[in-house]
Design an enzyme around this catalytic site. Structure first.
Site, short mmCIF file in Angstrom:
data_model
loop_
_atom_site.label_atom_id
_atom_site.label_comp_id
_atom_site.label_asym_id
_atom_site.label_seq_id
_atom_site.Cartn_x
_atom_site.Cartn_y
_atom_site.Cartn_z
N ASP A 12 51.77 34.50 17.08
CA ASP A 12 53.12 34.37 17.63
C ASP A 12 53.95 35.63 17.38
O ASP A 12 54.97 35.59 16.68
CB ASP A 12 53.81 33.16 16.98
CG ASP A 12 54.99 32.66 17.80
OD1 ASP A 12 55.08 33.01 18.99
OD2 ASP A 12 55.82 31.91 17.25
N ILE B 104 69.97 34.14 5.73
CA ILE B 104 69.97 35.34 6.58
C ILE B 104 69.35 35.04 7.93
O ILE B 104 69.72 35.61 8.96
CB ILE B 104 69.19 36.48 5.89
CG1 ILE B 104 69.78 36.77 4.51
CG2 ILE B 104 69.19 37.75 6.74
CD1 ILE B 104 71.23 37.18 4.52
N ALA B 105 68.40 34.12 7.94
CA ALA B 105 67.73 33.72 9.18
C ALA B 105 67.31 32.27 9.05
O ALA B 105 67.00 31.79 7.96
CB ALA B 105 66.51 34.60 9.43
N LYS C 238 61.88 32.41 1.45
CA LYS C 238 61.75 31.49 2.58
C LYS C 238 61.62 30.07 2.05
O LYS C 238 60.73 29.77 1.25
CB LYS C 238 60.53 31.87 3.41
CG LYS C 238 60.32 31.07 4.69
CD LYS C 238 59.12 31.63 5.45
CE LYS C 238 58.82 30.85 6.70
NZ LYS C 238 57.63 31.40 7.41
N LEU D 164 61.04 25.64 10.97
CA LEU D 164 60.36 25.16 9.77
C LEU D 164 61.12 25.47 8.49
O LEU D 164 60.91 24.80 7.48
CB LEU D 164 58.95 25.77 9.69
CG LEU D 164 57.99 25.43 10.82
CD1 LEU D 164 56.62 26.03 10.53
CD2 LEU D 164 57.89 23.94 11.03
N GLY D 165 61.95 26.49 8.48
CA GLY D 165 62.63 26.85 7.24
C GLY D 165 63.67 27.92 7.48
O GLY D 165 63.97 28.27 8.63
#
Length: 587
Positions: free
Chosen positions: A242, A66-67, A88, A71-72
Protein backbone atom coordinates in the site's frame (compact mmCIF):
# COMPACT_ATOMS: atom_id res chain seq x y z
CA UNK A 1 -16.15 6.76 9.69
CA UNK A 2 -14.25 3.90 8.12
CA UNK A 3 -15.08 0.59 9.76
CA UNK A 4 -13.20 -2.70 9.15
CA UNK A 5 -15.98 -3.78 6.79
CA UNK A 6 -15.16 -0.67 4.72
CA UNK A 7 -11.57 -1.87 4.69
CA UNK A 8 -12.81 -5.24 3.45
CA UNK A 9 -14.75 -3.41 0.76
CA UNK A 10 -11.63 -1.55 -0.33
CA UNK A 11 -9.73 -4.84 -0.43
CA UNK A 12 -12.47 -6.47 -2.52
CA UNK A 13 -12.19 -3.60 -5.01
CA UNK A 14 -8.87 -5.13 -6.12
CA UNK A 15 -10.41 -8.54 -6.83
CA UNK A 16 -11.79 -8.54 -10.41
CA UNK A 17 -11.58 -12.33 -10.27
CA UNK A 18 -14.42 -12.28 -7.74
CA UNK A 19 -16.72 -9.33 -8.48
CA UNK A 20 -17.95 -7.70 -11.71
CA UNK A 21 -16.11 -4.57 -12.82
CA UNK A 22 -18.85 -2.18 -11.72
CA UNK A 23 -18.69 -3.45 -8.13
CA UNK A 24 -14.89 -3.20 -8.04
CA UNK A 25 -15.05 0.38 -9.27
CA UNK A 26 -17.65 1.40 -6.68
CA UNK A 27 -15.86 -0.29 -3.78
CA UNK A 28 -12.64 1.50 -4.75
CA UNK A 29 -14.36 4.82 -3.90
CA UNK A 30 -14.46 4.00 -0.18
CA UNK A 31 -12.25 6.50 1.64
CA UNK A 32 -10.44 6.50 4.96
CA UNK A 33 -12.23 9.30 6.85
CA UNK A 34 -12.19 8.06 10.42
CA UNK A 35 -11.68 10.73 13.14
CA UNK A 36 -8.97 10.37 15.81
CA UNK A 37 -9.80 8.82 19.18
CA UNK A 38 -9.15 10.45 22.55
CA UNK A 39 -5.53 11.13 23.51
CA UNK A 40 -6.28 10.07 27.09
CA UNK A 41 -7.37 6.68 25.75
CA UNK A 42 -4.18 6.48 23.70
CA UNK A 43 -2.01 7.33 26.73
CA UNK A 44 -3.77 4.69 28.83
CA UNK A 45 -3.20 2.10 26.09
CA UNK A 46 0.53 2.96 26.00
CA UNK A 47 0.83 2.64 29.77
CA UNK A 48 -1.07 -0.65 29.83
CA UNK A 49 0.97 -2.17 27.00
CA UNK A 50 4.39 -0.97 28.19
CA UNK A 51 3.67 -1.44 31.89
CA UNK A 52 4.80 2.01 33.06
CA UNK A 53 3.47 5.57 33.37
CA UNK A 54 3.96 7.87 30.38
CA UNK A 55 6.41 10.00 32.39
CA UNK A 56 8.61 6.93 32.99
CA UNK A 57 8.79 6.17 29.26
CA UNK A 58 8.97 9.55 27.49
CA UNK A 59 10.46 12.88 28.48
CA UNK A 60 7.71 14.50 26.43
CA UNK A 61 4.92 13.44 24.06
CA UNK A 62 2.61 15.48 21.82
CA UNK A 63 -0.77 16.29 23.38
CA UNK A 64 -2.56 15.53 20.08
CA UNK A 65 -1.93 12.90 17.42
CA UNK A 66 0.32 13.97 14.55
CA UNK A 67 -1.47 11.59 12.19
CA UNK A 68 -4.57 9.41 12.38
CA UNK A 69 -5.68 6.46 10.26
CA UNK A 70 -8.25 3.68 10.36
CA UNK A 71 -6.23 1.34 12.58
CA UNK A 72 -4.42 3.78 14.86
CA UNK A 73 -2.81 7.17 15.33
CA UNK A 74 0.71 8.50 15.77
CA UNK A 75 2.23 10.73 18.48
CA UNK A 76 5.58 12.50 18.45
CA UNK A 77 7.72 11.94 21.56
CA UNK A 78 11.22 11.92 23.06
CA UNK A 79 12.46 8.86 24.90
CA UNK A 80 14.14 9.45 28.24
CA UNK A 81 17.42 8.70 26.44
CA UNK A 82 16.77 11.65 24.12
CA UNK A 83 15.84 9.91 20.82
CA UNK A 84 13.01 11.51 18.86
CA UNK A 85 10.40 8.83 18.09
CA UNK A 86 6.98 8.25 16.57
CA UNK A 87 4.59 6.28 18.78
CA UNK A 88 1.85 4.46 16.91
CA UNK A 89 -1.12 3.50 19.07
CA UNK A 90 -3.82 1.13 17.84
CA UNK A 91 -7.45 2.16 17.96
CA UNK A 92 -9.12 0.43 20.93
CA UNK A 93 -11.28 -2.60 20.17
CA UNK A 94 -9.87 -3.27 16.69
CA UNK A 95 -9.46 -7.00 17.33
CA UNK A 96 -13.04 -7.38 18.54
CA UNK A 97 -14.43 -5.14 15.78
CA UNK A 98 -12.61 -7.02 13.03
CA UNK A 99 -13.72 -10.38 14.46
CA UNK A 100 -17.37 -9.29 14.62
CA UNK A 101 -17.30 -7.93 11.07
CA UNK A 102 -15.72 -11.14 9.79
CA UNK A 103 -18.55 -13.10 11.47
CA UNK A 104 -21.08 -10.73 9.93
CA UNK A 105 -19.66 -11.34 6.45
CA UNK A 106 -19.87 -15.08 7.04
CA UNK A 107 -23.50 -14.82 8.17
CA UNK A 108 -24.68 -12.84 5.15
CA UNK A 109 -22.14 -14.22 2.70
CA UNK A 110 -24.59 -16.44 0.80
CA UNK A 111 -27.06 -13.62 0.17
CA UNK A 112 -24.23 -11.19 -0.63
CA UNK A 113 -22.74 -13.59 -3.14
CA UNK A 114 -26.06 -13.87 -5.00
CA UNK A 115 -26.61 -10.12 -4.89
CA UNK A 116 -23.10 -9.25 -6.06
CA UNK A 117 -22.98 -12.08 -8.62
CA UNK A 118 -19.62 -13.21 -7.26
CA UNK A 119 -17.96 -15.83 -9.47
CA UNK A 120 -16.10 -17.74 -6.78
CA UNK A 121 -16.59 -18.38 -3.11
CA UNK A 122 -16.80 -14.86 -1.74
CA UNK A 123 -16.37 -16.08 1.82
CA UNK A 124 -13.04 -17.74 1.02
CA UNK A 125 -11.76 -14.47 -0.42
CA UNK A 126 -13.06 -12.44 2.53
CA UNK A 127 -11.47 -14.85 5.01
CA UNK A 128 -8.14 -14.43 3.20
CA UNK A 129 -8.45 -10.66 3.52
CA UNK A 130 -9.42 -10.88 7.19
CA UNK A 131 -6.28 -12.94 7.80
CA UNK A 132 -4.19 -10.15 6.25
CA UNK A 133 -6.01 -7.59 8.39
CA UNK A 134 -5.31 -9.51 11.58
CA UNK A 135 -1.65 -9.44 10.56
CA UNK A 136 -1.97 -5.71 9.96
CA UNK A 137 -3.14 -4.99 13.51
CA UNK A 138 -0.20 -6.91 15.03
CA UNK A 139 2.39 -4.16 15.58
CA UNK A 140 5.09 -6.62 16.60
CA UNK A 141 4.74 -8.25 13.19
CA UNK A 142 4.75 -4.81 11.57
CA UNK A 143 8.04 -3.99 13.30
CA UNK A 144 9.58 -7.22 11.99
CA UNK A 145 8.29 -6.40 8.51
CA UNK A 146 9.93 -2.97 8.72
CA UNK A 147 13.29 -4.47 9.62
CA UNK A 148 13.07 -7.04 6.85
CA UNK A 149 12.12 -4.33 4.37
CA UNK A 150 15.07 -2.20 5.50
CA UNK A 151 17.50 -5.11 5.15
CA UNK A 152 16.33 -5.79 1.58
CA UNK A 153 15.86 -2.29 0.17
CA UNK A 154 17.29 0.23 2.59
CA UNK A 155 20.95 -0.20 1.62
CA UNK A 156 21.07 1.26 -1.90
CA UNK A 157 23.31 4.34 -1.53
CA UNK A 158 23.46 7.47 -3.63
CA UNK A 159 26.75 7.04 -5.45
CA UNK A 160 28.19 7.72 -8.87
CA UNK A 161 26.52 4.64 -10.30
CA UNK A 162 23.03 5.16 -8.89
CA UNK A 163 22.86 8.95 -9.02
CA UNK A 164 24.70 10.66 -11.83
CA UNK A 165 22.55 13.71 -12.16
CA UNK A 166 23.04 16.19 -9.38
CA UNK A 167 26.48 17.43 -8.42
CA UNK A 168 25.23 18.37 -4.93
CA UNK A 169 24.25 14.78 -4.28
CA UNK A 170 27.87 13.72 -4.71
CA UNK A 171 29.01 16.10 -1.98
CA UNK A 172 30.09 14.53 1.29
CA UNK A 173 26.89 15.69 2.95
CA UNK A 174 24.85 13.29 0.81
CA UNK A 175 27.40 10.69 -0.24
CA UNK A 176 26.14 7.92 2.03
CA UNK A 177 22.46 8.77 1.88
CA UNK A 178 20.19 5.85 0.96
CA UNK A 179 17.60 5.92 -1.77
CA UNK A 180 15.18 4.26 0.65
CA UNK A 181 14.77 5.18 4.31
CA UNK A 182 13.00 2.93 6.85
CA UNK A 183 12.48 4.02 10.47
CA UNK A 184 14.36 2.13 13.19
CA UNK A 185 12.17 0.08 15.52
CA UNK A 186 12.58 0.50 19.30
CA UNK A 187 11.70 -2.97 20.53
CA UNK A 188 11.79 -2.14 24.23
CA UNK A 189 8.84 0.17 23.64
CA UNK A 190 6.90 -1.95 21.13
CA UNK A 191 4.02 -4.33 21.81
CA UNK A 192 1.12 -5.79 19.80
CA UNK A 193 -0.87 -2.52 19.89
CA UNK A 194 1.94 0.02 20.45
CA UNK A 195 4.78 0.57 17.98
CA UNK A 196 7.67 2.94 18.74
CA UNK A 197 9.94 3.84 15.86
CA UNK A 198 12.43 6.45 14.76
CA UNK A 199 10.95 9.84 13.88
CA UNK A 200 11.72 10.81 10.29
CA UNK A 201 11.16 14.39 9.15
CA UNK A 202 9.82 14.34 5.63
CA UNK A 203 8.00 16.27 2.97
CA UNK A 204 4.67 15.01 1.69
CA UNK A 205 4.84 14.02 -1.96
CA UNK A 206 1.77 16.15 -2.58
CA UNK A 207 3.47 19.29 -1.17
CA UNK A 208 4.83 20.74 -4.40
CA UNK A 209 6.02 24.00 -2.82
CA UNK A 210 8.05 22.27 -0.09
CA UNK A 211 9.58 19.84 -2.57
CA UNK A 212 10.66 22.76 -4.74
CA UNK A 213 12.05 24.65 -1.75
CA UNK A 214 14.11 21.59 -0.81
CA UNK A 215 15.39 21.36 -4.45
CA UNK A 216 13.89 17.90 -4.84
CA UNK A 217 13.00 16.73 -8.34
CA UNK A 218 9.53 15.16 -8.43
CA UNK A 219 10.36 12.99 -11.43
CA UNK A 220 13.42 11.56 -9.70
CA UNK A 221 11.36 10.77 -6.61
CA UNK A 222 8.96 8.85 -8.83
CA UNK A 223 11.91 6.97 -10.33
CA UNK A 224 13.18 6.08 -6.86
CA UNK A 225 9.76 4.80 -5.77
CA UNK A 226 9.32 2.86 -9.00
CA UNK A 227 12.80 1.33 -8.74
CA UNK A 228 12.20 0.21 -5.15
CA UNK A 229 8.73 -1.18 -6.00
CA UNK A 230 10.04 -3.11 -9.00
CA UNK A 231 12.84 -4.60 -6.89
CA UNK A 232 10.20 -5.64 -4.37
CA UNK A 233 7.89 -7.24 -6.91
CA UNK A 234 10.35 -8.72 -9.41
CA UNK A 235 13.53 -9.45 -7.45
CA UNK A 236 13.07 -10.15 -3.73
CA UNK A 237 9.30 -10.76 -3.70
CA UNK A 238 8.69 -9.08 -0.33
CA UNK A 239 6.69 -5.96 -1.06
CA UNK A 240 4.84 -3.03 0.47
CA UNK A 241 1.24 -3.54 -0.62
CA UNK A 242 0.00 0.00 0.00
CA UNK A 243 2.52 2.68 -1.11
CA UNK A 244 0.00 5.54 -1.05
CA UNK A 245 1.01 9.18 -0.32
CA UNK A 246 0.31 8.78 3.40
CA UNK A 247 2.92 6.02 3.63
CA UNK A 248 5.66 7.76 1.64
CA UNK A 249 7.55 11.01 2.26
CA UNK A 250 10.66 12.60 0.79
CA UNK A 251 13.53 13.55 3.10
CA UNK A 252 15.56 16.72 2.65
CA UNK A 253 18.52 14.65 1.41
CA UNK A 254 16.48 13.10 -1.40
CA UNK A 255 15.64 9.74 0.16
CA UNK A 256 12.19 8.20 -0.03
CA UNK A 257 10.96 7.18 3.43
CA UNK A 258 8.46 4.32 3.78
CA UNK A 259 6.01 3.91 6.66
CA UNK A 260 3.27 1.51 7.73
CA UNK A 261 4.48 -2.05 7.16
CA UNK A 262 1.29 -3.77 8.27
CA UNK A 263 0.08 -4.72 4.80
CA UNK A 264 2.91 -6.63 3.14
CA UNK A 265 2.99 -9.34 0.48
CA UNK A 266 5.44 -12.14 -0.21
CA UNK A 267 5.40 -13.79 -3.62
CA UNK A 268 7.61 -16.76 -4.62
CA UNK A 269 9.98 -16.69 -7.59
CA UNK A 270 7.54 -18.62 -9.80
CA UNK A 271 5.01 -15.79 -9.56
CA UNK A 272 7.69 -13.10 -9.98
CA UNK A 273 8.88 -14.70 -13.23
CA UNK A 274 5.24 -15.05 -14.25
CA UNK A 275 4.66 -11.33 -13.69
CA UNK A 276 7.54 -10.48 -16.04
CA UNK A 277 6.23 -12.93 -18.63
CA UNK A 278 2.70 -11.50 -18.38
CA UNK A 279 4.08 -8.00 -19.01
CA UNK A 280 6.09 -9.13 -22.06
CA UNK A 281 3.12 -10.99 -23.57
CA UNK A 282 0.84 -8.04 -22.87
CA UNK A 283 3.20 -5.61 -24.62
CA UNK A 284 3.44 -8.03 -27.57
CA UNK A 285 -0.35 -8.42 -27.71
CA UNK A 286 0.24 -12.16 -27.49
CA UNK A 287 -3.21 -13.17 -26.23
CA UNK A 288 -2.51 -16.92 -26.42
CA UNK A 289 0.77 -16.45 -24.56
CA UNK A 290 -1.10 -14.45 -21.89
CA UNK A 291 -3.75 -17.14 -21.55
CA UNK A 292 -1.06 -19.80 -21.12
CA UNK A 293 0.68 -17.57 -18.53
CA UNK A 294 -2.55 -17.38 -16.53
CA UNK A 295 -2.93 -21.15 -16.79
CA UNK A 296 0.63 -21.87 -15.61
CA UNK A 297 0.20 -19.42 -12.71
CA UNK A 298 -2.96 -21.21 -11.61
CA UNK A 299 -5.26 -18.25 -12.27
CA UNK A 300 -7.52 -20.19 -14.64
CA UNK A 301 -9.52 -23.13 -13.24
CA UNK A 302 -8.89 -26.61 -14.60
CA UNK A 303 -10.95 -27.43 -17.67
CA UNK A 304 -11.31 -23.88 -18.96
CA UNK A 305 -10.71 -23.55 -22.71
CA UNK A 306 -7.41 -21.67 -22.98
CA UNK A 307 -8.12 -20.70 -26.59
CA UNK A 308 -11.44 -19.16 -25.52
CA UNK A 309 -9.60 -17.11 -22.89
CA UNK A 310 -7.07 -16.05 -25.55
CA UNK A 311 -9.87 -14.99 -27.90
CA UNK A 312 -11.52 -12.94 -25.13
CA UNK A 313 -8.19 -11.29 -24.29
CA UNK A 314 -7.62 -10.48 -27.96
CA UNK A 315 -11.06 -8.90 -28.18
CA UNK A 316 -10.38 -6.83 -25.04
CA UNK A 317 -7.21 -5.43 -26.67
CA UNK A 318 -9.23 -4.08 -29.61
CA UNK A 319 -8.21 -4.10 -33.25
CA UNK A 320 -4.72 -3.75 -34.67
CA UNK A 321 -5.11 0.02 -34.94
CA UNK A 322 -6.14 0.47 -31.32
CA UNK A 323 -3.57 1.60 -28.79
CA UNK A 324 -2.90 -0.59 -25.78
CA UNK A 325 -3.18 1.10 -22.40
CA UNK A 326 0.20 1.64 -20.75
CA UNK A 327 -1.18 2.71 -17.39
CA UNK A 328 -2.13 0.12 -14.80
CA UNK A 329 -5.75 1.16 -14.38
CA UNK A 330 -6.23 1.08 -18.15
CA UNK A 331 -4.82 -2.43 -18.29
CA UNK A 332 -7.08 -3.58 -15.49
CA UNK A 333 -10.09 -2.07 -17.23
CA UNK A 334 -9.17 -4.16 -20.28
CA UNK A 335 -8.83 -7.35 -18.21
CA UNK A 336 -11.66 -6.96 -15.65
CA UNK A 337 -14.41 -8.54 -17.75
CA UNK A 338 -12.23 -11.42 -18.95
CA UNK A 339 -11.11 -12.27 -15.41
CA UNK A 340 -14.69 -12.26 -14.19
CA UNK A 341 -16.13 -14.17 -17.15
CA UNK A 342 -13.66 -17.05 -16.93
CA UNK A 343 -13.71 -17.32 -13.15
CA UNK A 344 -10.08 -16.37 -12.56
CA UNK A 345 -8.71 -17.19 -9.12
CA UNK A 346 -5.90 -14.94 -7.87
CA UNK A 347 -3.66 -16.17 -5.01
CA UNK A 348 -3.99 -13.82 -1.99
CA UNK A 349 -0.54 -12.27 -2.34
CA UNK A 350 -0.99 -11.81 -6.09
CA UNK A 351 -4.16 -9.85 -5.36
CA UNK A 352 -1.97 -7.65 -3.16
CA UNK A 353 0.33 -7.14 -6.17
CA UNK A 354 -2.61 -5.56 -8.01
CA UNK A 355 -3.24 -3.34 -5.01
CA UNK A 356 0.44 -2.35 -4.79
CA UNK A 357 0.71 -1.48 -8.49
CA UNK A 358 -2.52 0.50 -8.43
CA UNK A 359 -1.45 2.39 -5.30
CA UNK A 360 2.03 3.06 -6.75
CA UNK A 361 0.61 4.47 -9.96
CA UNK A 362 -1.92 6.57 -8.07
CA UNK A 363 0.84 8.06 -5.91
CA UNK A 364 3.09 8.73 -8.91
CA UNK A 365 0.26 10.42 -10.82
CA UNK A 366 -0.02 12.99 -8.03
CA UNK A 367 3.52 14.05 -8.92
CA UNK A 368 3.26 13.47 -12.66
CA UNK A 369 -0.25 13.09 -14.17
CA UNK A 370 1.26 11.53 -17.31
CA UNK A 371 3.02 8.72 -15.40
CA UNK A 372 2.28 5.20 -16.67
CA UNK A 373 3.60 2.38 -14.55
CA UNK A 374 3.84 -0.25 -17.33
CA UNK A 375 5.67 2.05 -19.74
CA UNK A 376 8.01 3.29 -16.99
CA UNK A 377 8.70 -0.21 -15.69
CA UNK A 378 9.65 -1.59 -19.12
CA UNK A 379 13.37 -0.61 -18.99
CA UNK A 380 13.69 -2.34 -15.62
CA UNK A 381 11.99 -5.48 -16.93
CA UNK A 382 14.22 -5.55 -20.01
CA UNK A 383 17.25 -5.00 -17.79
CA UNK A 384 16.20 -7.97 -15.65
CA UNK A 385 15.74 -10.17 -18.74
CA UNK A 386 19.15 -9.18 -20.07
CA UNK A 387 20.99 -9.51 -16.76
CA UNK A 388 19.50 -12.76 -15.45
CA UNK A 389 20.97 -15.87 -17.15
CA UNK A 390 18.31 -18.10 -15.61
CA UNK A 391 16.68 -20.27 -18.32
CA UNK A 392 13.23 -18.86 -17.46
CA UNK A 393 14.43 -15.32 -18.11
CA UNK A 394 16.21 -16.29 -21.31
CA UNK A 395 13.04 -17.98 -22.55
CA UNK A 396 11.00 -14.82 -21.87
CA UNK A 397 13.64 -12.72 -23.66
CA UNK A 398 13.36 -14.99 -26.71
CA UNK A 399 9.57 -14.60 -26.62
CA UNK A 400 10.06 -10.84 -26.67
CA UNK A 401 11.86 -10.91 -30.05
CA UNK A 402 10.78 -14.24 -31.61
CA UNK A 403 7.18 -15.22 -32.35
CA UNK A 404 5.82 -18.69 -31.65
CA UNK A 405 6.12 -19.61 -35.34
CA UNK A 406 9.82 -18.68 -35.36
CA UNK A 407 9.56 -15.34 -37.15
CA UNK A 408 11.41 -12.31 -35.80
CA UNK A 409 9.54 -9.43 -34.16
CA UNK A 410 11.70 -6.86 -35.97
CA UNK A 411 9.89 -3.91 -34.43
CA UNK A 412 10.52 -5.25 -30.90
CA UNK A 413 14.12 -6.14 -31.70
CA UNK A 414 14.76 -2.72 -33.20
CA UNK A 415 13.20 -0.98 -30.19
CA UNK A 416 15.27 -3.12 -27.84
CA UNK A 417 18.54 -2.34 -29.63
CA UNK A 418 17.70 1.37 -29.84
CA UNK A 419 16.81 1.45 -26.14
CA UNK A 420 20.12 -0.19 -25.21
CA UNK A 421 22.01 2.26 -27.41
CA UNK A 422 20.15 5.31 -26.11
CA UNK A 423 20.48 4.37 -22.44
CA UNK A 424 24.17 3.58 -22.82
CA UNK A 425 24.78 6.91 -24.59
CA UNK A 426 22.67 8.77 -22.07
CA UNK A 427 24.61 7.26 -19.20
CA UNK A 428 27.91 8.45 -20.70
CA UNK A 429 26.53 11.94 -21.37
CA UNK A 430 25.19 12.17 -17.82
CA UNK A 431 28.60 11.25 -16.44
CA UNK A 432 30.15 14.13 -18.42
CA UNK A 433 27.45 16.68 -17.63
CA UNK A 434 25.81 15.84 -14.30
CA UNK A 435 23.87 19.06 -13.99
CA UNK A 436 21.93 18.38 -17.22
CA UNK A 437 21.19 14.74 -16.53
CA UNK A 438 17.93 13.12 -17.56
CA UNK A 439 18.84 9.68 -16.27
CA UNK A 440 19.19 9.86 -12.50
CA UNK A 441 19.26 6.18 -11.63
CA UNK A 442 21.70 3.52 -12.67
CA UNK A 443 18.91 0.99 -13.23
CA UNK A 444 17.89 2.82 -16.37
CA UNK A 445 21.25 2.09 -17.99
CA UNK A 446 21.84 -1.42 -19.26
CA UNK A 447 24.89 -3.37 -18.18
CA UNK A 448 26.72 -3.90 -21.47
CA UNK A 449 28.29 -7.18 -20.33
CA UNK A 450 24.82 -8.51 -19.55
CA UNK A 451 23.60 -7.30 -22.95
CA UNK A 452 26.45 -9.14 -24.70
CA UNK A 453 25.85 -12.32 -22.69
CA UNK A 454 22.13 -12.25 -23.53
CA UNK A 455 22.93 -11.61 -27.22
CA UNK A 456 25.27 -14.59 -27.28
CA UNK A 457 22.65 -16.83 -25.65
CA UNK A 458 20.09 -15.71 -28.22
CA UNK A 459 22.47 -16.53 -31.07
CA UNK A 460 23.23 -19.93 -29.56
CA UNK A 461 19.50 -20.67 -29.48
CA UNK A 462 19.09 -19.55 -33.11
CA UNK A 463 21.99 -21.81 -34.17
CA UNK A 464 20.64 -24.82 -32.25
CA UNK A 465 18.27 -27.47 -33.58
CA UNK A 466 15.35 -25.68 -31.87
CA UNK A 467 16.24 -22.53 -33.81
CA UNK A 468 15.83 -24.07 -37.28
CA UNK A 469 12.55 -22.27 -37.98
CA UNK A 470 14.07 -19.01 -36.78
CA UNK A 471 16.96 -19.41 -39.23
CA UNK A 472 14.51 -20.07 -42.06
CA UNK A 473 12.54 -16.92 -41.26
CA UNK A 474 15.80 -14.97 -40.92
CA UNK A 475 16.83 -16.06 -44.42
CA UNK A 476 13.43 -15.04 -45.77
CA UNK A 477 13.62 -11.60 -44.13
CA UNK A 478 17.20 -11.08 -45.33
CA UNK A 479 16.12 -11.83 -48.90
CA UNK A 480 13.21 -9.40 -48.61
CA UNK A 481 15.53 -6.74 -47.24
CA UNK A 482 17.98 -7.38 -50.08
CA UNK A 483 15.18 -7.05 -52.63
CA UNK A 484 14.11 -3.76 -51.08
CA UNK A 485 17.66 -2.49 -51.04
CA UNK A 486 18.04 -3.40 -54.71
CA UNK A 487 14.75 -1.67 -55.44
CA UNK A 488 16.02 1.50 -53.81
CA UNK A 489 19.18 1.37 -55.89
CA UNK A 490 17.22 0.74 -59.09
CA UNK A 491 14.82 3.51 -58.11
CA UNK A 492 17.69 5.95 -58.60
CA UNK A 493 17.87 5.09 -62.28
CA UNK A 494 14.21 4.42 -62.93
CA UNK A 495 11.79 6.52 -64.92
CA UNK A 496 9.52 7.10 -61.92
CA UNK A 497 8.22 5.41 -58.85
CA UNK A 498 5.20 4.35 -60.90
CA UNK A 499 7.49 2.41 -63.23
CA UNK A 500 9.05 0.63 -60.29
CA UNK A 501 5.61 -0.27 -59.01
CA UNK A 502 4.70 -1.53 -62.47
CA UNK A 503 7.61 -3.95 -62.23
CA UNK A 504 6.07 -4.97 -58.88
CA UNK A 505 9.12 -4.29 -56.78
CA UNK A 506 7.32 -2.15 -54.22
CA UNK A 507 6.70 -3.72 -50.82
CA UNK A 508 5.85 -1.43 -47.91
CA UNK A 509 6.40 -4.18 -45.33
CA UNK A 510 9.84 -4.92 -46.75
CA UNK A 511 10.63 -1.19 -46.79
CA UNK A 512 9.71 -1.00 -43.09
CA UNK A 513 11.83 -4.08 -42.34
CA UNK A 514 14.80 -2.58 -44.19
CA UNK A 515 14.41 0.68 -42.27
CA UNK A 516 14.34 -1.23 -38.98
CA UNK A 517 17.39 -3.27 -39.94
CA UNK A 518 19.29 -0.11 -40.91
CA UNK A 519 18.34 1.64 -37.66
CA UNK A 520 19.11 -1.53 -35.70
CA UNK A 521 22.59 -1.82 -37.20
CA UNK A 522 23.28 1.86 -36.53
CA UNK A 523 22.14 1.52 -32.91
CA UNK A 524 24.05 -1.73 -32.52
CA UNK A 525 27.17 0.07 -33.69
CA UNK A 526 26.63 2.72 -31.01
CA UNK A 527 26.18 0.02 -28.36
CA UNK A 528 29.34 -1.77 -29.54
CA UNK A 529 31.27 1.47 -29.16
CA UNK A 530 30.31 1.51 -25.48
CA UNK A 531 32.20 -1.74 -24.80
CA UNK A 532 34.13 -2.78 -27.93
CA UNK A 533 36.33 -5.32 -26.17
CA UNK A 534 33.33 -7.24 -24.78
CA UNK A 535 31.52 -7.29 -28.12
CA UNK A 536 34.71 -8.25 -30.00
CA UNK A 537 35.26 -11.22 -27.71
CA UNK A 538 31.68 -12.37 -28.28
CA UNK A 539 31.95 -11.99 -32.06
CA UNK A 540 35.17 -13.99 -32.03
CA UNK A 541 33.55 -16.79 -30.01
CA UNK A 542 30.67 -16.93 -32.48
CA UNK A 543 32.92 -16.96 -35.55
CA UNK A 544 34.80 -19.93 -34.11
CA UNK A 545 31.58 -21.96 -33.94
CA UNK A 546 31.03 -24.19 -37.01
CA UNK A 547 27.25 -23.65 -36.82
CA UNK A 548 27.70 -19.89 -37.11
CA UNK A 549 30.03 -20.16 -40.11
CA UNK A 550 27.62 -22.60 -41.77
CA UNK A 551 24.71 -20.20 -41.25
CA UNK A 552 26.68 -17.26 -42.70
CA UNK A 553 27.56 -19.39 -45.75
CA UNK A 554 23.87 -20.30 -46.12
CA UNK A 555 22.98 -16.61 -46.10
CA UNK A 556 25.65 -15.69 -48.67
CA UNK A 557 24.83 -18.60 -51.02
CA UNK A 558 21.08 -17.93 -50.78
CA UNK A 559 21.61 -14.24 -51.52
CA UNK A 560 23.88 -15.04 -54.46
CA UNK A 561 21.39 -17.42 -56.06
CA UNK A 562 18.44 -15.12 -55.44
CA UNK A 563 20.12 -11.92 -56.65
CA UNK A 564 21.53 -13.63 -59.72
CA UNK A 565 17.93 -14.04 -60.89
CA UNK A 566 17.20 -10.39 -60.14
CA UNK A 567 20.26 -9.03 -61.94
CA UNK A 568 18.87 -9.22 -65.52
CA UNK A 569 15.72 -7.35 -64.52
CA UNK A 570 17.79 -4.68 -62.79
CA UNK A 571 20.10 -4.42 -65.83
CA UNK A 572 17.24 -3.84 -68.29
CA UNK A 573 15.53 -1.28 -66.04
CA UNK A 574 18.76 0.75 -65.92
CA UNK A 575 19.24 0.47 -69.72
CA UNK A 576 15.64 1.68 -70.17
CA UNK A 577 16.37 4.66 -67.92
CA UNK A 578 19.51 5.58 -69.91
CA UNK A 579 17.66 5.42 -73.25
CA UNK A 580 14.86 7.54 -71.79
CA UNK A 581 17.34 10.18 -70.60
CA UNK A 582 19.08 10.25 -74.00
CA UNK A 583 15.85 10.70 -75.93
CA UNK A 584 14.62 13.42 -73.55
CA UNK A 585 17.90 15.37 -73.73
CA UNK A 586 19.22 15.12 -77.32
CA UNK A 587 22.49 16.94 -77.90
Amino acid sequence: MLRPYDMLGQALSTRPDILPKIYCQELAKLQDQIPPFSTSVAYKSIETQLGAPISKIFSDISPQPIAAASLGQVYKAHLLSGELVAVKVQRPGMMLSLTLDALLFNMIGGQLKRFAKARKDLLVAVNEMVRHMFDEIDYVLEGKNAERFASLYGSVPFDDKNMQSNAALRDSKYKNTNLVKVPKIYWDFTRKTVLTMEWIDGIKLTDEASLKEASLNRRKLIDQGLYCSLRQLLEAGFFHADPHPGNLVATSTGSLAYFDFGMMGDIPRHYRVGLIQVLVHFVNRDSLGLANDFLSLGFIPEGVDVQAVADALKASFGGEGSRLSQDFQGIMNQLYDVMYEFNFSLPPDYALVLRALGSLEGTAKLLDPDFKVVESAYPFVIGRLLADPNPDMRRILRQLVIRNDGSIRWNRLERLIVAISEQASEYVEDSKSPEESSNPLGWKSFDMRAVVAATEDLWLFILSEKGLRVRIFLLRDIIKAADTFLLNQVGGCSLSYEKVEAVQYSDSEAQATLARVALGFRSLGQAVNMAPEVWSAMFLRMVLKPEFRTFILDILSTLFVHLSHKAPETYWICISWLIHKLTDNPR
